[in-house]
Scaffold this active site. Structure first.
Site, mmCIF file in Angstrom:
data_model
loop_
_atom_site.group_PDB
_atom_site.id
_atom_site.type_symbol
_atom_site.label_atom_id
_atom_site.label_comp_id
_atom_site.label_asym_id
_atom_site.label_seq_id
_atom_site.Cartn_x
_atom_site.Cartn_y
_atom_site.Cartn_z
ATOM 1 C CD GLU A 47 -41.220 10.594 -34.671
ATOM 2 O OE1 GLU A 47 -42.316 10.052 -34.947
ATOM 3 O OE2 GLU A 47 -40.129 10.047 -34.829
ATOM 4 C CB CYS A 80 -43.036 7.095 -37.010
ATOM 5 S SG CYS A 80 -42.832 6.245 -35.430
#
Length: 458
Positions: free
Chosen positions: A230, A264
């Site tokens: 990720e 993020c």
């Protein structure tokens, strides 16, 4: 290079602690404990594993203030957001305790004259390389499922949040896991490489930058080990002309400036359809200027310091480059003088596809406003990125929203909302945002050996 990880208070600049990097002896001892624990933990009953997760949720809530304060001291997260993170970690443990056993239950299938079914077995020792921006949530959103499945877990955390990592390990040691089930190692990149090569490590989970993910995936691939990555994002926040601007602006502020913009999945590229671009900018500016910045231990402050001084410098360089390339500064755009690693909440307008703020991930309190000619142009702009983590679409037209969801190249699409994570749904990306999924049953199965069992009945 120093021989220790430095914990530095970004609010004051003062040193909190130094954590010496560990060498080969510590790595060997940790892996021995992990592999020994694996033999016991993988055959522990599901009921007992569930009970440990429930106890973990209780302990996290009991020590919420202590855990949250350490997070605020080490990486500057405003204290209310820090407490919310700890509580979210407790919730993910409870979700897996409630739902994990069914997800991991054997799945039978029909084969003529035979019995056949799929079992979800643990892979083994999992190495996790985790970032600093959500120092507990990033760990536990993956670890809760991995541990419930019977794996053991070795954490290599970010050097600037080793206090958080140590406190979390202390909590994990009190809930009933066999010794070695959850291990913490403070190692350099060379130490990570040696862990990946070690045959006792079965797989690697990474949350972090594109560069870190690529390097680790390359090494894991050479060792034929699974990875789930990720990585970064440059998430588009698309506002079409028929959107509810009041709600869109509220979501835009939260979606960009939560955790001082260090997320993020944060909204980063605000793509606004031309008929409402000026009005959105004016409302957005007013809302951003109303945000309070200051000591993150003060409940009144929504914005705190950035986590590291080098990251603030990098962010400022990206802002400066974008302005030189022709963007317009709406507000902010400067480091705040004095103690602390503060950066003014910033809005850049008239950003175009060739500019730094469009092409790169902007990891801090900076929003880039981009004007789209129409909905088709907005979709084209959104997909014109190396990243594909998530996207947000604001429109009153359900058919248009469905079309965007169908054609956006991202791991998640939020319609009339903004980026969030929840154990009931997956998180993960495409393109340079990574691969594989966390959370939900898809994330739980990522670190399982999906074993087929046949029994011949002839």
């Amino acid at each position: 290079m120093t021989d220790y990880a430095l914990s530095l208070n970004p609010t004051t600049g003062e040193e909190i602690a130094r954590y010496p990097f560990q060498g080969s002896d510590a790595i060997e001892s940790s892996l021995q404990r992990s592999t020994t624990a694996l033999k016991e933990w993988r055959v522990t009953s599901m009921d007992d594993r569930v009970e440990v997760l429930r106890t973990l949720a209780v302990r996290l809530r009991e020590r919420c203030d202590e855990l949250a304060e350490m997070m605020t001291l080490e990486m500057g997260k405003p204290i209310a957001q820090a407490r919310a993170e700890v509580n979210k970690c407790a919730q993910v443990c409870e979700w897996y305790a409630d739902n994990g056993p069914a997800v991991l239950a054997a799945q039978p299938t029909q084969v003529e004259n035979q019995q056949a079914w799929q079992e979800f077995r643990p892979l083994g020792v999992i190495l996790a390389v985790m970032p600093w921006n959500f120092p507990y949530w990033q760990v536990l959103r993956g670890a809760a499922g991995m541990l419930l499945a019977g794996n053991t877990y070795v954490l290599k955390h970010a050097p600037n949040v080793m206090g958080c990592a140590s406190l979390l390990q202390d909590v994990m040691n009190t809930v009933g896991f066999p010794e070695g089930t959850f291990e913490l190692l403070n190692v350099t990149n060379e130490g990570v490489s040696s862990l990946i090569k070690d045959p006792r490590v079965a797989a690697v989970a990474v949350t972090g930058s594109v560069g870190a993910g690529a390097a680790i995936a390359s090494q894991a691939g050479a060792a034929l080990k699974k990875t789930v990555l990720e990585l970064g994002g440059s998430d588009p926040f698309i506002v079409l002309a028929d959107a509810d601007l009041d709600e869109a602006v509220k979501a835009a502020v939260a979606g960009r400036y939560q955790n001082t913009g260090q997320v993020c999945m944060a909204a980063k590229r605000f793509i606004i359809e031309a008929p409402v671009a000026a009005e959105f900018e004016a409302r957005f500016l007013a809302a951003v200027q109303a945000l309070k910045m200051g000591d993150p231990l003060d409940e009144a402050n929504y914005l705190g310091p950035m986590a590291r001084y080098d990251l603030r410098d990098e962010l400022h360089n990206q802002v400066t480059e974008t302005l030189k390339q022709g963007a317009r500064l709406v507000c902010g755009g400067e480091k705040i003088e004095g103690a602390g690693n503060y950066y003014a909440p910033t809005i850049l307008a008239d950003v175009t596809e060739s500019m730094t703020a469009f092409r790169q991930e902007i990891f801090g309190p900076v929003a880039a406003l981009i004007t789209a000619k129409d909905a088709d142009h907005a979709l084209e702009l959104a997909n014109n990125s190396d990243f594909g983590l998530s996207a947000t679409v604001w429109t009153a037209n359900e058919a248009v929203a469905d079309h965007f969801a169908l054609t956006l190249e991202t791991g998640a699409v939020f319609i009339n909302g903004y980026g969030a994570s929840d154990p009931r749904v997956t998180i993960g990306g495409v393109k340079k945002s990574g691969y594989g999924r966390e959370l939900n049953h898809f994330g739980l199965h990522e670190f399982c050996n999906i074993q087929t069992v046949w029994r011949n009945r002839r």
